[in-house]
Design a protein around this motif. Structure first.
Motif, mmCIF file in Angstrom:
data_model
loop_
_atom_site.group_PDB
_atom_site.id
_atom_site.type_symbol
_atom_site.label_atom_id
_atom_site.label_comp_id
_atom_site.label_asym_id
_atom_site.label_seq_id
_atom_site.Cartn_x
_atom_site.Cartn_y
_atom_site.Cartn_z
ATOM 1 N N ARG B 304 0.870 -1.179 0.000
ATOM 2 C CA ARG B 304 0.000 0.000 0.000
ATOM 3 C C ARG B 304 0.901 1.222 0.000
ATOM 4 N NH1 ARG B 304 -3.911 2.538 3.664
ATOM 5 N NH2 ARG B 304 -3.096 1.372 5.413
ATOM 6 N N SER B 306 0.407 4.422 0.027
ATOM 7 C CA SER B 306 0.161 5.540 0.940
ATOM 8 C C SER B 306 0.858 5.264 2.272
ATOM 9 C CB SER B 306 -1.343 5.712 1.151
ATOM 10 O OG SER B 306 -1.907 4.499 1.604
ATOM 11 N N LYS B 307 0.784 4.004 2.717
ATOM 12 C CA LYS B 307 1.407 3.622 3.970
ATOM 13 C C LYS B 307 2.933 3.737 3.866
ATOM 14 C CE LYS B 307 1.777 -0.502 6.799
ATOM 15 N NZ LYS B 307 1.361 -1.893 6.915
ATOM 16 N N LEU B 309 4.634 5.617 1.826
ATOM 17 C CA LEU B 309 5.039 7.022 1.772
ATOM 18 C C LEU B 309 5.022 7.651 3.158
ATOM 19 C CD1 LEU B 309 3.453 8.841 -1.289
ATOM 20 C CD2 LEU B 309 5.848 8.453 -0.766
ATOM 21 N N ARG B 310 3.955 7.364 3.916
ATOM 22 C CA ARG B 310 3.852 7.961 5.247
ATOM 23 C C ARG B 310 4.961 7.479 6.169
ATOM 24 N NH1 ARG B 310 -1.880 8.287 4.643
ATOM 25 N NH2 ARG B 310 -2.082 6.091 5.152
ATOM 26 N N SER B 311 5.204 6.150 6.160
ATOM 27 C CA SER B 311 6.214 5.683 7.113
ATOM 28 C C SER B 311 7.593 6.173 6.690
ATOM 29 C CB SER B 311 6.168 4.158 7.253
ATOM 30 O OG SER B 311 6.619 3.549 6.097
ATOM 31 N N THR B 313 8.220 9.017 5.147
ATOM 32 C CA THR B 313 8.315 10.437 5.491
ATOM 33 C C THR B 313 8.477 10.635 7.000
ATOM 34 O OG1 THR B 313 6.783 10.774 3.685
ATOM 35 C CG2 THR B 313 7.241 12.667 5.057
ATOM 36 N N ALA B 314 7.738 9.817 7.791
ATOM 37 C CA ALA B 314 7.841 9.926 9.247
ATOM 38 C C ALA B 314 9.275 9.648 9.682
ATOM 39 C CB ALA B 314 6.885 8.943 9.906
ATOM 40 N N GLU B 315 9.857 8.601 9.109
ATOM 41 C CA GLU B 315 11.234 8.226 9.419
ATOM 42 C C GLU B 315 12.185 9.371 9.071
ATOM 43 O OE1 GLU B 315 14.059 5.019 10.361
ATOM 44 O OE2 GLU B 315 11.906 5.236 10.621
ATOM 45 N N ILE B 329 3.136 15.774 2.402
ATOM 46 C CA ILE B 329 2.704 14.584 1.703
ATOM 47 C C ILE B 329 1.258 14.788 1.270
ATOM 48 C CG2 ILE B 329 2.252 13.522 3.955
ATOM 49 C CD1 ILE B 329 3.172 10.912 2.725
#
Lengths: 233, 454
Positions: B304, B306-307, B309-311, B313-315, B329
């Motif tokens: 997925r 979106s997941k 990309l988010r993880s 970016t969070a990292e 994002i």
């Protein structure tokens, strides 16, 4: 969260490069870790693990008399201590990617001191978290043992979901935890469309832990990504 | 099944021209060889002319001396028979030739030979003039009669034979060509994949087996060299990591050491920073070479995006990136659940390289936007910034000039890193495309476009 107890943990370093052993122990000692033991081969590592009973092992993958994966399997026979691998990323990257061998984390060489410390702290915190059931926030304390918030003499109980959310956020305190991770913790795999429910839970937590829930300082939103819990020492 | 026309191909025309040419050549050779004889046949000693001359120069009671001499000089004998078959006169008549003939005798020799002498006759009112040529000088067809039916079908027969012959020739051509193509097809495609650097293995029996063996040998050498090169790069990049750990570790410590003075700390910071650059380069180099020679196992599974990309970016926000580079994002709800069959580590690596690219080209800082968009059957992952961008000429250069890794032209300047080349390879592995848009001072945007997993 108060992590000072972690500095008493005993850490075993196994690497065949004396300079690298020196570097890693200097970095860890300066950070405040007092009990560092070193070994430079699989056999020495096993001996040290048996006699010294360390709380964490940092293993190089390439060792003169075998590899770090083999050493870890040997250690697993008599101990469940957490293991972090030091690796030249390309080698067996796939083995490490899943950490299928039961390793707790890996650090790719070359690494910066900050990165090493971050991983060591994270693994120790995760593995020995029950030692610290209280987290300090800007205007309250979260007591994880009792699942309640202490705020100026008043105690507010946490629901199971709120507890899980706060626990997850506290484990990565100061770091962004993505929406996906939070939803997965609460609702399992493939949690689509739960963002609204998550928002509702976050709102309720804020009412319990923030002095002004509409201007949060402890549990902050990172737009589009997730949330972050800011703790106090 | 290959198309019919493919087997016929342009060679058919030259093949036809060859056959026509051959027939024409045969005709020419025939004419060249026989034209002298033909000329001779119509010369003064030819039976046709000679008999006319003798006829004119003789009567029933004799022949002129002049003509008799001419006959002697040509070794031709002559005789004149009256209507009862008696020889009235003769010239040089050989002794074995009789001088009296019955009707049967005359009927027997007129068409052909008299005692093996080819003879030519002329009927006159007063008798029969006979010229005899030397034995073996002429061949006469004695039985030249055919049934009328046979003669009538000759044109049809010839046409039919012509058609059959042409068909046979065409089929011979067609099948030999087909056979050649059958044998050469795998060889040609093997050479084509060799030229793309892919290993091949051919098994062909028959005449072309030697060619196939050579190609297999070349392919083995090529893959051995590729393997050696990839191993070499992998070994170097492996060995460089431990010393680099030391450089980065100690410079990092000095940079953060409050006891050291500012100048030393700044210098240590520079060493650390450059060390990290080497680290990126070494990692890119190794992965590029592994992907280039198909030695990197690619584990595709539904991810997925979106997941991811988010993880990612969070990292990124939690650890590395400075405040000069705010990262945002943008994922519309429609793209939230979209999955792509991909290797998550490679895709993260591509995104990371593109972000590093934006940071490197904008030392003053810029904001970076990661976007995910979903069309009817494509997924578009975009990384854009609002930084200095790229002029049209630079853009053109980037698109047209080969990277130094892929070029043997050593005049190319070696300033590009491996970042983009790695991104392109990762996109290729996932059968996607990469688009770069940029305008000077208007930012830079890279889109990675993949087709949706079925």
């Amino acid at each position: 969260m108060d992590h000072s107890f972690l500095f008493t943990k005993k850490i075993l370093l196994v690497d065949d490069e004396p300079e690298l052993l020196e570097l890693v122990s200097v970095i860890l000692k300066e950070e405040g870790f007092e009990n560092i033991i070193t070994a430079s081969s699989v056999s020495e590592g096993i001996d040290a693990a048996k006699t010294e009973k360390p709380d964490l092992a940092v293993l190089d993958v390439m060792l003169p008399d075998g590899d770090g994966f083999f050493l870890m399997q040997q250690i697993r026979d008599f101990s469940d201590m957490p293991v972090i691998f030091l690796t030249a990323k390309d080698e067996a990257a796939d083995k490490l990617a899943g950490l299928g061998l039961g390793a707790d984390d890996y650090i790719a060489k070359p690494f910066l001191p900050e990165e090493l410390l971050l991983r060591v702290h994270a693994v120790l915190r995760r593995c020995y978290k029950t030692d610290a059931p209280v987290v300090k926030l800007a205007c309250c304390l979260i007591d994880f043992e009792r699942a309640e918030v202490n705020r100026g003499g008043e105690t507010i109980p946490l629901t199971a979901m709120e507890y899980t959310l706060l626990e997850t956020l506290a484990k990565s305190a100061g770091k962004i935890v993505t929406l996906d991770t939070l939803c997965e913790v609460l609702w399992g795999d493939n949690p689509f469309g739960y963002e609204n429910s998550l928002n509702a839970h976050i709102r309720r937590i804020r009412e319990k832990i923030e002095s002004d829930p509409s201007k949060p300082v402890s549990l902050v939103t990172i737009k589009g990504l997730g949330y972050k819990l800011n703790t106090r020492k | 099944m290959k198309s019919f026309s493919r087997y016929i191909s342009k060679y058919f025309v030259s093949f036809s021209i060859l056959i026509i040419g051959l027939v024409f050549f045969n005709l020419l050779a025939f004419i060249w060889t026989f034209h002298l004889i033909v000329l001779n046949d119509y010369g003064s000693s030819s039976p046709q002319n000679m008999i006319a001359d003798v006829n004119a120069a003789s009567r029933s009671d004799g022949i002129s001396d002049e003509m008799a001499d001419k006959l002697r000089s040509c070794s031709i004998w002559a005789m004149f028979l009256d209507s009862t078959g008696r020889c009235l006169w003769s010239v040089e008549l050989p002794t074995d030739i009789p001088i009296d003939y019955s009707v049967q005798d005359v009927a027997a020799f007129t068409k052909g030979y008299l005692c093996d002498y080819p003879v030519f006759i002329r009927c006159r009112e007063d008798g029969l003039l006979v010229l005899g040529y030397p034995k073996g000088s002429y061949f006469k067809i004695t039985g030249n009669y055919y049934p009328m039916n046979t003669v009538k079908i000759i044109p049809i027969f010839s046409c039919a034979m012509l058609v059959i012959d042409l068909t046979a020739l065409f089929l011979a051509y067609y099948f030999s060509r087909k056979k050649i193509i059958c044998f050469t097809e795998p060889i040609i495609s093997a050479i084509a994949s060799l030229s793309e650097g892919k290993p091949v293995s051919l098994s062909i029996s028959g005449d072309l087996s030697e060619v196939a063996d050579s190609i297999n040998r070349a392919s083995r050498i090529l893959s051995r060299q590729n393997q050696a090169r990839a191993n070499w790069i992998s070994g170097v990049s492996h060995d460089i990591r431990t010393p680099l750990s030391m450089i980065m570790g100690y410079s990092g410590r000095i940079a953060g050491d409050t006891a050291a003075n500012d100048r030393i700390r700044t210098q240590a910071e520079t060493i650390k920073h450059q060390g990290m650059k080497i680290k990126d380069l070494v990692q890119d180099l190794n992965l590029v070479s592994q992907l280039e020679y198909d030695m990197q196992p690619v584990h595709k599974e539904p991810v997925r995006l979106s997941k991811l990309l988010r993880s990612y970016t969070a990292e990124l926000l939690s650890t590395e990136i400075s405040e000069n580079y705010p990262v945002e994002i943008h994922i519309p709800p429609s793209a939230e659940t979209v999955t792509l069959d991909c290797d998550a580590r490679l895709i993260s690596r591509a995104i990371g390289n593109l972000i590093q690219n934006s940071i490197r080209h904008n030392p003053e800082g810029c904001s970076i936007v990661l976007g995910l968009n979903c069309e009817a059957d494509t997924i578009c992952l975009s990384i854009s910034d609002n930084g200095v961008g790229m002029s049209a000429e630079k853009m053109k250069e980037l698109k047209e000039r080969p990277h130094y890794m892929e070029s043997t032209d050593d005049r190319l300047d070696l300033r590009h890193g491996l970042g983009l080349i790695l991104v392109r390879q990762i996109v290729d592995v996932h059968r996607g495309t990469m688009q770069i848009e940029s305008k000077e001072q208007k930012g830079y945007k890279v889109s990675l476009i993949f087709s949706k997993s079925k």
